[in-house]
Design a protein around this motif. Sequence first.
Motif, mmCIF file in Angstrom:
data_model
loop_
_atom_site.group_PDB
_atom_site.id
_atom_site.type_symbol
_atom_site.label_atom_id
_atom_site.label_comp_id
_atom_site.label_asym_id
_atom_site.label_seq_id
_atom_site.Cartn_x
_atom_site.Cartn_y
_atom_site.Cartn_z
ATOM 1 N N ASP A 120 -0.782 17.430 6.868
ATOM 2 C CA ASP A 120 -0.541 17.109 5.461
ATOM 3 C C ASP A 120 0.549 17.979 4.841
ATOM 4 N N THR A 122 0.434 12.455 3.093
ATOM 5 C CA THR A 122 -0.810 12.088 3.757
ATOM 6 C C THR A 122 -1.920 13.036 3.328
ATOM 7 N N VAL A 125 -5.233 9.020 4.752
ATOM 8 C CA VAL A 125 -4.575 8.203 3.740
ATOM 9 C C VAL A 125 -3.077 8.459 3.831
ATOM 10 N N PHE A 126 -2.305 7.389 3.978
ATOM 11 C CA PHE A 126 -0.850 7.445 3.936
ATOM 12 C C PHE A 126 -0.427 6.878 2.590
ATOM 13 N N ALA A 127 0.221 7.678 1.772
ATOM 14 C CA ALA A 127 0.573 7.280 0.405
ATOM 15 C C ALA A 127 1.969 6.651 0.374
ATOM 16 N N HIS A 128 2.052 5.389 0.762
ATOM 17 C CA HIS A 128 3.314 4.648 0.736
ATOM 18 C C HIS A 128 3.637 4.250 -0.700
ATOM 19 N N PRO A 150 -1.284 2.437 -0.775
ATOM 20 C CA PRO A 150 -1.808 3.290 0.290
ATOM 21 C C PRO A 150 -2.217 2.506 1.532
ATOM 22 N N ARG A 151 -2.149 3.201 2.638
ATOM 23 C CA ARG A 151 -2.730 2.732 3.896
ATOM 24 C C ARG A 151 -3.827 3.736 4.223
ATOM 25 N N VAL A 152 -5.036 3.237 4.498
ATOM 26 C CA VAL A 152 -6.173 4.094 4.804
ATOM 27 C C VAL A 152 -6.688 3.706 6.190
ATOM 28 N N ARG A 189 -4.496 -1.759 4.870
ATOM 29 C CA ARG A 189 -3.144 -1.625 4.337
ATOM 30 C C ARG A 189 -3.081 -2.281 2.963
ATOM 31 N N ALA A 190 -2.200 -1.767 2.117
ATOM 32 C CA ALA A 190 -2.032 -2.345 0.788
ATOM 33 C C ALA A 190 -1.631 -3.800 0.907
#
Length: 129
Positions: free
Chosen positions: A21, A63, A88-91, A95-97, A127-128
């Motif tokens: 992170d 992340t 969690v990927f903060a696009h 977000p993608r979790v 995915r969002a």
Amino acid sequence: MEQRDRDELTDLIGRLGLWLDGKRFDDPRAVFTEDAEVTTPGGTSKGAGALAAQARRNHTVPTQHFVTNPLIEVDGDRAGIGANLLVVFAHEDGPRVVGERYDLQAARTPDGWRIAGVRSNVIWDLRAA
């Protein structure tokens, strides 16, 4: 297993999440052995430098890694750790979790416990829309 080993291995798992992170990829030996091998959805790499490069490629957005429920088995200077991972990927577009299961191998080194192997198994991926 001594409580001290368990505490140090639990701390190591937490440091792995902070390493990812915090994007601290210039210092993989703070968490990994020199010859560590990593297999994740982002690829497979062997060696501290190669796995840092893989992490750098796959963690380009902010992340947050939540590693829970560690099950630790120590055998001398080696340990196996199973744990749940929620990342969690903060696009920018949402977000993608991802929910995964970690299978970690650790080795006691002169600098303390380090991760010698990582295998992750994706359980689910949101995915969002």
